[in-house]
Design a protein around this motif. Sequence first.
Motif, mmCIF file in Angstrom:
data_model
loop_
_atom_site.group_PDB
_atom_site.id
_atom_site.type_symbol
_atom_site.label_atom_id
_atom_site.label_comp_id
_atom_site.label_asym_id
_atom_site.label_seq_id
_atom_site.Cartn_x
_atom_site.Cartn_y
_atom_site.Cartn_z
ATOM 1 N N ALA A 111 46.457 -48.554 18.926
ATOM 2 C CA ALA A 111 45.883 -47.458 19.715
ATOM 3 C C ALA A 111 46.368 -47.649 21.141
ATOM 4 C CB ALA A 111 44.353 -47.480 19.649
ATOM 5 N N TYR A 112 46.373 -46.570 21.905
ATOM 6 C CA TYR A 112 46.779 -46.693 23.306
ATOM 7 C C TYR A 112 45.906 -45.811 24.180
ATOM 8 C CZ TYR A 112 49.290 -42.199 22.913
ATOM 9 O OH TYR A 112 49.612 -40.869 22.719
ATOM 10 N N ALA A 137 56.325 -35.109 28.338
ATOM 11 C CA ALA A 137 55.682 -35.792 29.453
ATOM 12 C C ALA A 137 54.613 -36.726 28.893
ATOM 13 C CB ALA A 137 55.059 -34.784 30.413
ATOM 14 N N ARG A 138 54.700 -37.996 29.244
ATOM 15 C CA ARG A 138 53.762 -38.996 28.740
ATOM 16 C C ARG A 138 53.306 -39.906 29.884
ATOM 17 N NH1 ARG A 138 53.621 -39.428 23.168
ATOM 18 N NH2 ARG A 138 55.434 -38.722 21.952
ATOM 19 N N GLN A 167 53.791 -44.925 22.265
ATOM 20 C CA GLN A 167 53.037 -43.678 22.156
ATOM 21 C C GLN A 167 53.572 -42.803 21.028
ATOM 22 O OE1 GLN A 167 51.969 -41.922 26.224
ATOM 23 N NE2 GLN A 167 53.370 -43.579 26.803
ATOM 24 N N HIS A 168 54.883 -42.676 20.933
ATOM 25 C CA HIS A 168 55.499 -41.841 19.902
ATOM 26 C C HIS A 168 55.104 -42.325 18.507
ATOM 27 C CE1 HIS A 168 59.092 -39.380 18.460
ATOM 28 N NE2 HIS A 168 58.770 -40.091 17.390
ATOM 29 N N GLU A 169 55.211 -43.640 18.273
ATOM 30 C CA GLU A 169 54.919 -44.157 16.937
ATOM 31 C C GLU A 169 53.424 -44.138 16.633
ATOM 32 O OE1 GLU A 169 57.310 -44.382 14.961
ATOM 33 O OE2 GLU A 169 58.839 -44.250 16.517
ATOM 34 N N THR A 170 52.590 -44.433 17.609
ATOM 35 C CA THR A 170 51.144 -44.379 17.386
ATOM 36 C C THR A 170 50.706 -42.948 17.123
ATOM 37 O OG1 THR A 170 50.829 -46.329 18.792
ATOM 38 C CG2 THR A 170 48.887 -44.980 18.332
ATOM 39 N N ASP A 171 51.318 -41.992 17.819
ATOM 40 C CA ASP A 171 51.010 -40.578 17.554
ATOM 41 C C ASP A 171 51.255 -40.227 16.089
ATOM 42 O OD1 ASP A 171 50.234 -40.106 20.145
ATOM 43 O OD2 ASP A 171 51.975 -38.895 20.692
ATOM 44 N N TYR A 178 56.080 -35.462 18.057
ATOM 45 C CA TYR A 178 56.415 -35.347 19.479
ATOM 46 C C TYR A 178 56.528 -33.895 19.921
ATOM 47 C CZ TYR A 178 61.369 -33.983 19.128
ATOM 48 O OH TYR A 178 62.539 -33.288 18.924
ATOM 49 N N LEU A 179 56.898 -33.005 18.994
ATOM 50 C CA LEU A 179 57.009 -31.588 19.344
ATOM 51 C C LEU A 179 55.664 -30.996 19.760
ATOM 52 C CD1 LEU A 179 59.470 -30.275 16.620
ATOM 53 C CD2 LEU A 179 59.942 -30.667 19.045
ATOM 54 N N ASP A 180 54.571 -31.565 19.284
ATOM 55 C CA ASP A 180 53.255 -31.076 19.675
ATOM 56 C C ASP A 180 53.000 -31.288 21.163
ATOM 57 O OD1 ASP A 180 52.791 -30.541 16.975
ATOM 58 O OD2 ASP A 180 51.880 -32.498 16.637
#
Length: 214
Positions: A111-112, A137-138, A167-171, A178-180
């Motif tokens: 989690a992040y 944007a992150r 973040q990308h992998e946890t998402d 990532y498109l979301d």
Amino acid sequence: MGTPDDRAPLVERVEQLLAVEGPLTIVAAGDPVLRRGAEPYDGQLGPALLARFVAALRVTMRAAPGVGLAAPQVGVGLRIAVIEDPAPVPEEVRLARGRVPQPFRVLVNPAYEPVGARRVGFFEGCLSVPGYQAVVARPAEVRLTGRDEHGRALDEVVGGWPARIVQHETDHLDGTLYLDRAEPRSLSSNRSAMERWSQPTPERAARELGFELP
């Protein structure tokens, strides 16, 4: 914790995947497994099968090639991801993006949460959305928590490009692509991104495509 009967189909699924030599098949956007929140890992596979599954994720990530891969991307709805980034990039790119080499590591139930308010935008791609990139944007820094494959606790602050990978992998484990999170007007084919937007930062792309950066 699920019962043995609950776990049987999952174990059988992973065993079937591992029965085939070579990289696993990466599922593409449109597969429901990418849109469901993954199940927390609490020993469903057992140590030996988990080690084999992690090894297969590593082989698949490297073959793609990519810098991260989440279990749902190979059709397994467990909160497990692997990351690794040799970061073979020019110095100006390294400085602009904070892209530094990352050794292979396993994230279990990661989690992040953001650290500070600073956000940065860069092009991202995804092995489950082949052929395209878009600016996302992150948070520039995040606190990563979770465990590794041996059950050891993770609790660290991650910045730069490694924070983006985390973040990308946890998402993915939350059913988010990532498109979301992307700037819709930035969406570019890989060819366009390479020919037009290969600069260290996406400032030119923002001007010419008409979107804002943080």
